[in-house]
Design an enzyme around this catalytic site. Structure first.
Site, PDB file in Angstrom:
ATOM      1  CB  SER A  54      -0.935   0.017   1.216  1.00 55.70           C
ATOM      2  OG  SER A  54      -0.185  -0.163   2.413  1.00 55.70           O
TER       3      SER A  54
ATOM      4  CG  HIS B 104      -1.303   3.648   4.484  1.00 56.45           C
ATOM      5  ND1 HIS B 104      -2.586   3.228   4.713  1.00 56.45           N
ATOM      6  CD2 HIS B 104      -0.631   2.593   3.979  1.00 56.45           C
ATOM      7  CE1 HIS B 104      -2.709   1.951   4.358  1.00 56.45           C
ATOM      8  NE2 HIS B 104      -1.530   1.544   3.910  1.00 56.45           N
TER       9      HIS B 104
ATOM     10  CG  ASP C 235      -4.567   5.272   6.486  1.00 50.98           C
ATOM     11  OD1 ASP C 235      -3.372   5.046   6.821  1.00 50.98           O
ATOM     12  OD2 ASP C 235      -5.122   4.676   5.535  1.00 50.98           O
TER      13      ASP C 235
END
Length: 355
Positions: A32, A322, A319
């Site tokens: 990610s 991340h 978040d």
């Protein structure tokens, strides 16, 4: 005057030679941290960030990336002066339906959020494992969909392993390996990946370490993990893994003739931000800007009930997992033009212009 003209002409010729040696494409493998939207085009995948407020600070819309703006791969592309890489699944769809004739010449992003270096990591989420990412790249080479000269002159960026280590500490999944053996199994997979991309033509390879995973807000989801400080046991595993990654880079010139490898010490870069936040314009290096609950780490950004901070640039974390675009920008600058303590043996700017 004539002599001055000749000198200027010579200098401009030299600069043209330098710029023409620069990498003009980037191929990206990982999770990610790099995913540019592959999971969005993968309808069987539950790990998604294709809803607001993801992407809100730069693109002003969700792109599928798990941050509020650009990722490290995006910034490196900008430093190189090339367009952002498209997610493989988006490019494939365009070629299949005829809306574009060829695959992009500026590289491709194969990364998939939620994937790890181990195939056993999150298969039930429908993510694209790093092994499958490799197979996608391999198929394009074998089908002559990508020019082999382009591959040899491209940068290859690899970053994965955070989620494998985070999942090791999940309460409902008792690990069968001790931490040392688990890390070694991860390194074996990374070694195999390097081996294969080298055989397919990769010559400029950058391995980026995961950051301090034990400090992410999502640790609040783990029973027994401290919330007033980082999760030491988790960070210890990350450091062990990172040491192994650097060894893989050190061995590259011997094992892979003609290849140049670099190790991006992202863990150390981020720990520096945490140690002296004000120097990097951070006011919060602990909580998620977007989320809810303890540390903002109990709910994904954008899900029902989330809260968002007024100034994402002041936060290290966007978040629960991340970094913010601001963090990614600082990391990218350190990797692109940084000194040996950030990236070694050379930085990405030097690697990109290596003949």
């Amino acid at each position: 005057m004539e002599k001055l003209f000749l000198i200027l002409l010579l200098l401009s010729s030299c600069s043209l030679l330098v710029s023409s040696a620069n990498a003009s494409a980037i191929f990206i493998f990982g999770d990610s941290v790099f995913d540019a939207g592959n999971n969005h085009f993968n309808k069987n995948c539950s790990a998604q960030a294709d809803f607001p407020p993801y992407g809100s600070s730069f693109f002003h819309r969700p792109t599928g990336s798990f941050t509020n703006g650009r990722t490290v791969a995006d910034f490196i592309s900008q430093f190189l002066g090339i367009e952002f890489q498209k997610p493989f699944l988006e490019a494939q769809l365009a070629v299949v339906n005829g809306s574009r004739k060829d695959y992009p010449s500026n590289g491709i992003n194969f990364a998939s959020a939620g994937s790890g270096v181990l195939q056993a990591t999150n298969p039930d989420w429908g993510v694209i494992s790093i092994q499958q990412q490799l197979r996608q790249f391999q198929a394009l080479i074998q089908q002559n969909q990508i020019d082999k000269n382009l591959v040899q002159n491209s940068l290859f960026l690899v970053e994965s392993g955070s989620i494998d280590i985070f999942n090791y500490f999940l309460p409902y999944d008792t690990p069968t390996l001790d931490p040392g053996a688990f890390v070694q199994a991860m390194l074996t997979e990374v070694g195999d990946l390097i081996d294969q991309i080298y055989k397919l033509g990769a010559r400029r390879i950058a391995l980026f370490s995961p950051g301090p995973v034990g400090c992410i807000p999502a640790r609040a989801l783990l029973p027994g993990a401290p919330v007033d400080k980082c999760f030491g046991k988790m960070n210890l595993m990350v450091k062990k893994y990172n040491k192994g990654l650097e060894s893989l880079v050190t061995d590259m010139p011997i094992k892979y003739p003609g290849a140049v490898g670099v190790f991006g010490a992202v863990y150390d870069i981020v720990q520096r931000f945490r140690a002296i936040p004000a120097q990097y314009r951070f006011s919060d290096v602990t909580n998620a800007c977007c989320g809810d609950g303890t540390l903002g780490g109990l709910l994904q950004c954008g899900r029902e009930g989330y809260e968002i901070c007024p100034n994402p640039n002041a936060f290290l974390f966007w978040d629960y997992f991340h970094p913010t675009e601001h963090t990614y920008k600082l990391i990218s600058k350190a990797l692109w033009g940084g000194k040996n303590s950030r990236i070694r043996p050379v930085n990405l700017k030097t690697l990109a212009s290596t003949p």
